[in-house]
Design a protein around this motif. Structure first.
Motif, PDB file in Angstrom:
ATOM      1  N   UNK A  70      18.053  -7.081   1.742  1.00  0.00           N
ATOM      2  CA  UNK A  70      17.444  -6.005   2.528  1.00  0.00           C
ATOM      3  C   UNK A  70      16.819  -4.960   1.619  1.00  0.00           C
ATOM      4  N   UNK A  71      15.686  -4.417   2.077  1.00  0.00           N
ATOM      5  CA  UNK A  71      15.010  -3.347   1.358  1.00  0.00           C
ATOM      6  C   UNK A  71      14.795  -2.180   2.322  1.00  0.00           C
ATOM      7  N   UNK A  72      15.127  -0.964   1.838  1.00  0.00           N
ATOM      8  CA  UNK A  72      15.019   0.236   2.664  1.00  0.00           C
ATOM      9  C   UNK A  72      13.798   1.050   2.278  1.00  0.00           C
ATOM     10  N   UNK A  73      13.189   1.673   3.267  1.00  0.00           N
ATOM     11  CA  UNK A  73      12.061   2.563   3.029  1.00  0.00           C
ATOM     12  C   UNK A  73      12.276   3.843   3.826  1.00  0.00           C
ATOM     13  N   UNK A  74      12.074   4.992   3.169  1.00  0.00           N
ATOM     14  CA  UNK A  74      12.218   6.281   3.855  1.00  0.00           C
ATOM     15  C   UNK A  74      10.854   6.935   3.996  1.00  0.00           C
ATOM     16  N   UNK A  75      10.523   7.328   5.207  1.00  0.00           N
ATOM     17  CA  UNK A  75       9.267   8.022   5.475  1.00  0.00           C
ATOM     18  C   UNK A  75       9.547   9.198   6.395  1.00  0.00           C
ATOM     19  N   UNK A  76       9.406  10.415   5.851  1.00  0.00           N
ATOM     20  CA  UNK A  76       9.636  11.636   6.620  1.00  0.00           C
ATOM     21  C   UNK A  76      11.009  11.639   7.291  1.00  0.00           C
ATOM     22  N   UNK A  77      12.014  11.222   6.539  1.00  0.00           N
ATOM     23  CA  UNK A  77      13.372  11.237   7.058  1.00  0.00           C
ATOM     24  C   UNK A  77      13.732  10.055   7.934  1.00  0.00           C
ATOM     25  N   UNK A  78      12.789   9.154   8.180  1.00  0.00           N
ATOM     26  CA  UNK A  78      13.068   7.964   8.995  1.00  0.00           C
ATOM     27  C   UNK A  78      13.242   6.771   8.074  1.00  0.00           C
ATOM     28  N   UNK A  79      14.298   6.007   8.313  1.00  0.00           N
ATOM     29  CA  UNK A  79      14.616   4.862   7.466  1.00  0.00           C
ATOM     30  C   UNK A  79      14.268   3.559   8.189  1.00  0.00           C
ATOM     31  N   UNK A  80      13.478   2.732   7.517  1.00  0.00           N
ATOM     32  CA  UNK A  80      13.162   1.403   8.038  1.00  0.00           C
ATOM     33  C   UNK A  80      13.643   0.359   7.028  1.00  0.00           C
ATOM     34  N   UNK A  81      13.817  -0.867   7.513  1.00  0.00           N
ATOM     35  CA  UNK A  81      14.300  -1.913   6.621  1.00  0.00           C
ATOM     36  C   UNK A  81      13.507  -3.194   6.812  1.00  0.00           C
TER      37      UNK A  81
END
Length: 207
Positions: free
Chosen positions: A137-148
């Motif tokens: 799994x890889x996590x990405x944070x954009x403006x406080x929102x986390x997607x995977x």
């Protein structure tokens, strides 16, 4: 000639100094006690849960959620994908029930769709064993929102035949209250979607 009044004034000054010193000491001691109590309380709050090296949560010590978010998020995703895809005829109901605690309605809708498509009936009918081999799994944070973005490799054993598959899934993570043992990491998977599912050969797996 000395009068007794001078001694009285001297005693009054001495008493006033002593009272003032006692008040100052008491105020200092009270302030220090309040600070110690606040620090102890703060440390106690940070000692409710612990995060193990494998990402599992132990209800002993809590550390800042942000500092440990990545560790917990990856552990949460691994737990979910293991429960949701590592299934066979003997454990699929139990595993899926646990997986549904880790996601919102998007996970439940996918489960209902698979059930309507007969995925779990075929599991029972043909005694299939679906075993997860790896979860990345890889996590990405954009403006406080986390997607995977998660790649899950699993095998389906059909007796004498074993097929390997690669599943790519995506979604988001939000913070919720911890719920032991159902949702120990205090995270919830939302917008879950299976993007691609492809069969892979043994040669590709070795590479």
């Amino acid at each position: 000639m000395k009068t007794p009044y001078k001694n009285i004034y001297h005693l009054l000054k001495l008493n006033r100094f002593i009272v003032l010193a006692v008040v100052v000491c008491a105020f200092t001691a009270s302030t220090f006690s309040v600070w110690i109590a606040f620090t102890t309380h703060k440390n106690a709050l940070n000692s409710a849960f612990a995060i193990n090296t494998d990402g599992s949560v132990i209800p002993l010590k809590i550390v800042t959620q942000k500092e440990n978010f990545t560790v917990e998020a990856l552990a949460h995703l691994e737990l979910f994908h293991t429960y949701f895809y590592n299934i066979d005829a003997s454990n699929y109901e139990r595993h899926l029930q646990k997986a549904l605690w880790l996601g919102n309605s998007s996970v439940d809708n996918l489960y209902r769709q698979k059930k309507a498509d007969g995925v779990y009936n075929r599991l029972l009918q043909y005694s299939l064993v679906q075993k997860v081999k790896s979860i990345d799994s890889k996590l990405t944070e954009t403006n406080g929102k986390y997607t995977f973005h998660t790649t899950t490799l699993f095998e389906i054993n059909r007796g004498s035949i074993t097929d390997s598959y690669e599943l790519v899934s995506t979604g988001s993570l939000i913070l919720v209250d911890r719920n032991f043992p159902n949702n120990p990491h205090g995270l919830l998977i939302t917008d879950y979607f299976e993007n691609t599912l492809k069969k892979i050969s043994n040669e590709n797996r070795k590479k």
